[in-house]
Design an enzyme around this catalytic site. Structure first.
Site, mmCIF file in Angstrom:
data_model
loop_
_atom_site.group_PDB
_atom_site.id
_atom_site.type_symbol
_atom_site.label_atom_id
_atom_site.label_comp_id
_atom_site.label_asym_id
_atom_site.label_seq_id
_atom_site.Cartn_x
_atom_site.Cartn_y
_atom_site.Cartn_z
ATOM 1 N N GLU A 11 0.690 -1.356 -0.137
ATOM 2 C CA GLU A 11 0.073 0.026 0.008
ATOM 3 C C GLU A 11 0.848 1.022 0.099
ATOM 4 O O GLU A 11 0.430 2.394 -0.555
ATOM 5 C CB GLU A 11 -0.995 -0.123 1.207
ATOM 6 C CG GLU A 11 -2.314 -0.813 1.167
ATOM 7 C CD GLU A 11 -1.820 -2.255 1.555
ATOM 8 O OE1 GLU A 11 -0.595 -2.570 2.063
ATOM 9 O OE2 GLU A 11 -2.786 -3.152 1.864
ATOM 10 N N LYS A 43 -17.635 -0.375 5.891
ATOM 11 C CA LYS A 43 -18.082 -1.555 4.930
ATOM 12 C C LYS A 43 -19.649 -1.341 4.805
ATOM 13 O O LYS A 43 -20.047 -1.488 3.662
ATOM 14 C CB LYS A 43 -17.810 -2.809 5.522
ATOM 15 C CG LYS A 43 -17.939 -3.934 4.277
ATOM 16 C CD LYS A 43 -17.463 -5.166 4.657
ATOM 17 C CE LYS A 43 -17.458 -6.166 3.521
ATOM 18 N NZ LYS A 43 -16.761 -7.151 3.762
ATOM 19 N N PHE A 61 -11.537 -6.865 13.736
ATOM 20 C CA PHE A 61 -10.607 -7.162 13.031
ATOM 21 C C PHE A 61 -10.154 -6.237 11.986
ATOM 22 O O PHE A 61 -11.193 -5.863 11.142
ATOM 23 C CB PHE A 61 -10.748 -8.716 12.501
ATOM 24 C CG PHE A 61 -10.127 -9.178 11.523
ATOM 25 C CD1 PHE A 61 -8.475 -9.493 12.095
ATOM 26 C CD2 PHE A 61 -10.120 -9.300 10.107
ATOM 27 C CE1 PHE A 61 -7.618 -9.994 10.899
ATOM 28 C CE2 PHE A 61 -9.246 -9.856 9.173
ATOM 29 C CZ PHE A 61 -7.847 -10.028 9.595
ATOM 30 N N GLN A 62 -8.953 -5.955 11.656
ATOM 31 C CA GLN A 62 -8.324 -4.923 10.804
ATOM 32 C C GLN A 62 -9.198 -3.770 11.212
ATOM 33 O O GLN A 62 -9.302 -2.884 9.932
ATOM 34 C CB GLN A 62 -8.559 -5.493 9.357
ATOM 35 C CG GLN A 62 -7.629 -6.616 9.458
ATOM 36 C CD GLN A 62 -7.382 -6.951 7.737
ATOM 37 O OE1 GLN A 62 -8.417 -6.771 6.757
ATOM 38 N NE2 GLN A 62 -6.160 -7.549 7.502
#
Lengths: 168, 561
Positions: free
Chosen positions: B49, B161, B111-112
């Site tokens: 990235e 999301k 998570f993440q």
């Protein structure tokens, strides 16, 4: 160069994260915050931050410019040297033995404070004014034994034209 | 029209005229990548990235447009931070889209999950966490507007999301109106008149041009201004290309590794006109003795840049191109006859400095890195887009390659990021497919993002990498030599990969030169070879960059060859 103390009134978007942008700017660039208070204004989307800061004239110029550069800052007014009203409030929890109770009440009265909480061995005094007045009250109450204090930090508004003396 | 967040994002990118996206997918951005399948964007899948942001940066500088980068949440987002900070310090317009965990999980250490808006607050021009799909289109529009307007910079948009999956009615938002953001483009004409008056009186004026001149594409106006008023021009690292490096009035770069004549001219001048500069410490050295006899004028679009580092007699807030264009108009109104005669003594003095103490190095049996760059300049006719890594390779590139227009020298100036050059070259090549793009690298910094060679091969991007391989972290070694009694603490690479084989392993071409006589041949072959090429120049191990002003010293106190 000589350090100066300045009083800033900053209008900002009333959004999450905005205060963090301001304090982050100060910590990241090594500027000082002496006191800070924030609340919504008549416009619900706008908050007013009143801040006391100090630094050399060069640093104060940068503080003003850097604040203005933040996207969420609407307006920065440096009230220093203008006409304004300024207040701070303190809550002072002080030991109140029998022999001191009358004296504490007298001091509170002289400074137009109020007793907002009473116990068998304490008073909580509320006092409002400029920071010097609050320091004076604290000095007078100190011998009785101050248990805790909470201060709001300064809040200020410019005066309308010609109504009063210029503040330092 | 009802659309999902991911589709709205695609629509808005089209609205903004985006053609290329540099990115790397992951769990939180699966829906965006799915929507991407239905569009015509050129998506460049990088290998890390950090590479995506530097590539977007290189793309922005080579094209003059906003670079776009798309990564997932958590580590995808944190890997972009170095690239964002670099773009921030160099004022490069990029928009970074990061995935985020669904809003109901934010703050749960999911998570993440990472607070990327919090992390990047001090290194973005502005950033957003989108909390309602209804705000998405407006925020994307604002992000592009902020990135490219005023003093440009990176803007990050964090996309949870669930927001990307939510549906709403899509309408293209109107003009951006932000009451808190209104950059000053047009300068105060009275301030400009003061500059003209100072120029009329000055005996030894100098123009100091910076990144702002390149960003606002003010090179033509600057050239006209300098030539008409017969004022010599020096530039910061970021300012190279803002004035033709081949012009007689050009002094070369100033500062820590500036030319003798540039630093002497600054020290002696009586008027210094800074345009699009912030008087960075690498430029000024000891500020008390920087341009001690000069009135300093500073033109910049960002008020915070003005008077931040040095006191200024005439501050001007405004766009560099507009300001210079107005200065040119004002200049026409005064009598400039005999200006050449008037400046002769000053320009003669500068020529003398140039002749007595030019940029120089000693040829020997080993390859001198400066020679590689001189030869590269000659072979490319000065037409290549040059990117660099950071350290000696960067300084030699700045000294020995002569730039004539903006967007041709792409380097991580403010932050000084090793590993910048290769991904930036990839971005520049995407923006300018027909041009020769060369990354001037060191054997240390090329290893910081070498994985992007696979990206170049995958997309057939014919970037050329010239490694000045001295087996050391050269610039740090140079400081250790000069200021730490040659105690080379951890600057010698005891093991370095075979870059020719490495290039071949990646599917690129690898070439090597070990003798001065091979340099031209290898460069020629490398430039002619189709596809990405690594050229490994095994150079003199303990060559140093001169002149050098020790940190904190006045810029006239230069260590010379």
């Amino acid at each position: 160069m000589e350090e100066q103390r300045h009083l800033l009134s900053i209008l900002v978007d009333n959004e999450p994260g905005v205060l963090s942008r301001i304090t982050g700017l100060f910590s990241g660039r090594g500027y000082n915050i002496d006191s800070l208070s924030v609340a919504e204004t008549v416009e619900p989307h706008v908050s007013r931050i009143t801040m006391v800061t100090h630094g050399s004239p060069g640093i104060l110029e940068q503080i003003n410019k850097q604040l203005n550069k933040l996207i969420n800052v609407i307006k920065v007014t440096d009230l220093t040297g203008t006409h304004y009203v300024l207040r701070e409030m303190a809550l002072i929890k002080v030991n109140a033995k029998t022999e001191h109770r009358a004296e504490i009440l007298r001091i509170t009265d002289i400074f137009r404070g109020q007793i907002v909480d009473v116990g068998t061995d304490h008073f909580t005094v509320k006092v409002t004014g400029d920071p010097e007045k609050i320091s004076a009250v604290l000095n007078l109450l100190k011998p009785m034994g101050i248990r805790e204090i909470a201060r709001t930090g300064c809040i200020a508004l410019p005066r309308e034209n010609g109504n009063s003396n210029k503040n330092a | 029209m009802k659309l999902k967040g991911a589709q709205i994002l695609m629509k808005m990118l089209q609205e903004e005229g985006v053609d290329a996206i540099f990115g790397y997918p992951g769990g939180a951005v699966l829906d965006i990548y799915d929507a991407l399948m239905d569009t015509d964007f050129k998506h460049i899948l990088v290998r890390h990235e950090q590479g995506a942001v530097h590539a977007a940066d290189g793309y922005a500088r080579a094209s003059g447009r906003v670079g776009v980068c798309l990564v997932t949440s958590g580590p995808g987002a944190t890997n972009t931070v170095t690239g964002i900070a670099s773009a921030y310090l160099d004022s490069i317009p990029i928009v970074i889209f990061t995935g985020q965990v669904p809003t109901h999980l934010i703050g749960n250490d999911a998570f993440q999950e990472v607070d990327i808006v919090g992390i990047t607050r001090p290194c973005t021009k502005h950033n957003y966490l989108v909390k309602d799909v209804k705000d998405l289109a407006r925020i994307v529009k604002e992000a592009f507007h902020l990135a490219r307007s005023g003093r440009p910079g990176p803007v990050l948009v964090d996309l949870p999301k669930d927001i990307i999956n939510a549906t709403t009615t899509f309408k293209v938002p109107g003009e951006v109106r932000m009451r808190t953001y209104n950059p000053t483009y047009k300068p105060n004409i009275r301030q400009l008149q003061k500059i003209i008056d100072l120029i009329a009186k000055a005996k030894k004026p100098v123009i100091f041009s910076g990144g702002g001149v390149n960003l606002s594409k003010a090179h033509e106006e600057l050239t006209k201004f300098a030539r008409n008023a017969q004022i010599p021009v020096t530039g910061s690292l970021m300012g190279l290309g803002g004035f033709p490096g081949t012009d007689n009035l050009w002094l070369g770069m100033l500062g820590m590794h500036g030319t003798f004549r540039a630093n002497m001219a600054i020290t002696e001048c009586d008027l210094l006109i800074g345009i699009g500069v912030r008087f960075d410490d690498r430029v000024t050295g000891k500020t008390d003795e920087f341009a001690p006899n000069a009135k300093i004028v500073q033109i910049d679009i960002d008020p915070t840049s003005i008077q931040k580092n040095v006191p200024v007699s005439v501050p001007v807030v405004g766009d560099c191109r507009i300001s210079l264009s107005m200065l040119n108009d004002l200049l026409e109104k005064i009598d400039l006859s005999g200006i050449e005669e008037k400046r002769k003594q000053w320009l003669d003095q500068i020529t003398e400095w140039k002749n007595t103490t030019p940029l120089a190095y000693k040829q020997g049996d080993t390859i001198k890195p400066q020679y590689v760059i001189e030869t590269l300049y000659e072979l490319t006719g000065g037409e290549a887009i040059i990117t660099t890594e950071v350290g000696q390779n960067q300084m030699w590139a700045a000294q020995y390659y002569h730039f004539t227009e903006p967007g041709h020298f792409i380097t991580s100036g403010g932050l000084g990021v090793m590993g910048f050059g290769l991904p930036a070259a990839i971005g520049a090549q995407v923006a300018a497919p027909g041009r020769t793009v060369v990354d001037i690298a060191g054997d240390g910094s090329i290893q910081m993002n070498i994985q992007e060679l696979a990206t170049a091969v995958q997309y057939g991007l014919p970037v050329k990498v010239a490694i000045l391989n001295n087996g050391f972290l050269g610039m740090v070694r140079q400081w250790q030599e000069l200021f730490y009694q040659r105690r080379y603490s951890s600057t010698k690479f005891e093991h370095t990969p075979d870059f020719v084989k490495l290039a071949e392993a990646y599917g690129a071409t690898g070439l090597r030169a070990t003798k001065p006589s091979e340099v031209k041949k290898v460069l020629k072959k490398g430039l002619e070879t189709k596809g990405p090429v690594i050229m490994d120049f095994v150079v003199e191990q303990e060559e140093s960059v001169y002149p050098m002003v020790p940190a904190g010293a006045p810029i006239k106190k230069m260590l010379l060859v």
